[in-house]
Design an enzyme around this catalytic site. Sequence first.
Site, PDB file in Angstrom:
ATOM      1  N   GLU A   1       7.242  -7.305  -5.904  1.00 29.40           N
ATOM      2  CA  GLU A   1       6.114  -8.011  -6.513  1.00 29.40           C
ATOM      3  C   GLU A   1       6.650  -8.550  -7.836  1.00 29.40           C
ATOM      4  O   GLU A   1       7.264  -7.796  -8.593  1.00 29.40           O
ATOM      5  CB  GLU A   1       4.955  -7.040  -6.798  1.00 29.40           C
ATOM      6  CG  GLU A   1       3.757  -7.777  -7.387  1.00 29.40           C
ATOM      7  CD  GLU A   1       2.634  -6.882  -7.884  1.00 29.40           C
ATOM      8  OE1 GLU A   1       2.872  -5.675  -8.111  1.00 29.40           O
ATOM      9  OE2 GLU A   1       1.520  -7.395  -8.056  1.00 29.40           O
TER      10      GLU A   1
ATOM     11  N   ARG B   1      12.672   6.871  -2.789  1.00 31.61           N
ATOM     12  CA  ARG B   1      13.099   6.001  -3.874  1.00 31.61           C
ATOM     13  C   ARG B   1      14.048   6.758  -4.787  1.00 31.61           C
ATOM     14  O   ARG B   1      14.145   7.979  -4.728  1.00 31.61           O
ATOM     15  CB  ARG B   1      11.887   5.473  -4.635  1.00 31.61           C
ATOM     16  CG  ARG B   1      11.021   6.582  -5.204  1.00 31.61           C
ATOM     17  CD  ARG B   1       9.880   6.073  -6.089  1.00 31.61           C
ATOM     18  NE  ARG B   1       9.893   4.664  -6.310  1.00 31.61           N
ATOM     19  CZ  ARG B   1       8.816   3.886  -6.342  1.00 31.61           C
ATOM     20  NH1 ARG B   1       7.633   4.416  -6.144  1.00 31.61           N
ATOM     21  NH2 ARG B   1       8.901   2.599  -6.587  1.00 31.61           N
TER      22      ARG B   1
ATOM     23  N   LYS C   1       8.067   1.076 -13.438  1.00 33.27           N
ATOM     24  CA  LYS C   1       7.756  -0.221 -14.012  1.00 33.27           C
ATOM     25  C   LYS C   1       6.718  -0.073 -15.120  1.00 33.27           C
ATOM     26  O   LYS C   1       6.777  -0.719 -16.149  1.00 33.27           O
ATOM     27  CB  LYS C   1       7.226  -1.142 -12.914  1.00 33.27           C
ATOM     28  CG  LYS C   1       7.823  -2.541 -12.978  1.00 33.27           C
ATOM     29  CD  LYS C   1       7.341  -3.378 -11.819  1.00 33.27           C
ATOM     30  CE  LYS C   1       8.471  -3.689 -10.856  1.00 33.27           C
ATOM     31  NZ  LYS C   1       8.000  -4.503  -9.722  1.00 33.27           N
TER      32      LYS C   1
END
Length: 563
Positions: A35, A261, A271
């Site tokens: 994104e 992850r 983020k």
Amino acid sequence: MPENKMPSNFIRTIIQEDVRKNTHQGQVVTRFPPEPNGYLHIGHAKSICLNFGLALEFGGRCHLRFDDTNPLKEEDLYVHSIQEDVRWLGYDWDRHLYFASDYFERLYDLALELIRSGKAYVCSLNQEETRHYRGTLTEPGKDSPYRDRTVEENLDLFQRMRAGEFAEGQHVLRAKIDMAHPNLNMRDPVVYRIMHARHHRTGDAWCIYPTYDFAHGLSDAIEGVTHSLCSMEFEDHRPLYDWFLDNLPLPSRPRQYEFARLNLNYTVLSKRRLIRLVQEGVVSGWDDPRLPTISGLRRRGVPSAAIRRFCQLIGVGKSEGIVDMAILEHAIREELNKSAPRVMGVLDPVKLVIVNYAQEKEEELQAVNNPEDESMGTRSVPFCRELFIERDDFREDPPRKYFRLAPGREVRLRYAYFVTCEDVIKDEDGQVQEIHCTYDPETRGGAAPDGRKVKGTLHWVSARHCLRATVSLYDRLFMVPDPTAEEKKGGDFMQHLNPGSLTVLKDRPVEPHLGRAQAGERYQLERKGYFCVDPDSGPQGLVLNRTVTLRDTWAKLEKKHTG
RNA sequence: UGGGGUGUAGCCAAGUGGUAAGGCAACGGGUUUUGGUCCCGUCAUUCGGAGGUUCGAAUCCUUCCACCCCAGCCA
């Protein structure tokens, strides 16, 4: 093109089986779907290496697709930085650059299709009511009172939602699945919401936007993706991913697989937190060399091959673990050792005078650029009576096993001569001012014709010829011992930032030929670590930023001996 | 006490019924004109725990434990 194959892992095994059984006509199509709401970091690198690496290995392709379904969070700035970073990492999506927003019209049609088949409805509950109706982890939800609206009514309302007749939050489109489903994602998930927001690509063309769950799998299917790899938190979404594919006419049938992850110790990799560090000015920007962002690592001087190598070393699994920073540092050293030219420089200079070397005499000595790679050739280094050596390379009272310079001791000046310490000049505080040595002219180049050995080899720079550089020592790029743990204790990770020990040393003597160094080039300052020529250096002089340290056995020995 | 996952050495990680790969770290030694690199060696009688099946189990079964994710109209 990247030389690193993904190591053995469960996804690779699945693909091998699929190829063998000719699933998806033997095709392998993956995608990296960021994104555009922030910069890429080393955690994304894992996904990039996995997706592109697998496609390369199996002769398939990997798409770069921006998952831009939430106009509130996304910016053009990020779509550019992401492309730059993926390219820098060495991967090529060829013509396969896509945006979920390119499919808005098609997704809208699919939503209409879902409504027509009675599998979606417009719900007019507000957000709070929706939450209430959803139930909890342990209690089933209740059907929305709008769940049984007719197809006609739903069609009409949804079309009017698109036409902009309603305010945000007034209606949503939901998939009609099962409000009592044990998996909360299946309790009539929202597939479209009204957002009167300008989208970075479609502008004001739309005021309704699909959610991730609706857009992602359908985009995969539209593009012919075969293996859709995502992180573990989406495992609960897989039934929903499959539900849309099962209930809509689509050109292909992708499968979703999940992997863990990356977590790196001492490192901020979320983020959410990175955005705070940037916005609150703790760092200079997304590419601050202390950050684990791709652009930060690049600026720090980390080669992309080292990042690829790192991703290969850590592997891909389903268990969430915390990878030791030492593996990244190892990968960086491994790569730089092969590729970085050696150069001599002095961080903490002390003068060394060769008393039996003529005042006006000068020589050019040949030095090897990289002992790991003959083809990198040699360079000449100027030599004269007065040199700088590292202050730490001389001890008046040497500890055990110290084999550098000390009174009366003979050592080698690398590529130059053997020298013997004859005298030490100190100031009134007892600080060493000058070290006086004699040299043996027979040892030119650094080898003794009589075969005698010295234990120490020192690096040096000619005082008369040297260039002065600014050297920045970033000791670590990681910042917080464990941000998650801090937050669990109710604290703010920002309160626990490691100040990042940045030391800037000005006017350090280095070999003169570094004056021709290009920004971004990496060198090994022998015995001091690997350094990158700062991208901004230029008129203001040479600036070397430390990329990573060398393994330092002496430091360890010293520590051991001093307790 | 709903659902979905994960648990192999200090860290990452192979292995999916035939007797515990590899890497990082650590430690010991050798080579070396970088105390770098490189090379050699050491480092899990045991796979979260306990039972069971089997000639044989990290792998299959039972049970227990620990940790992670999910109640956004974020992705």
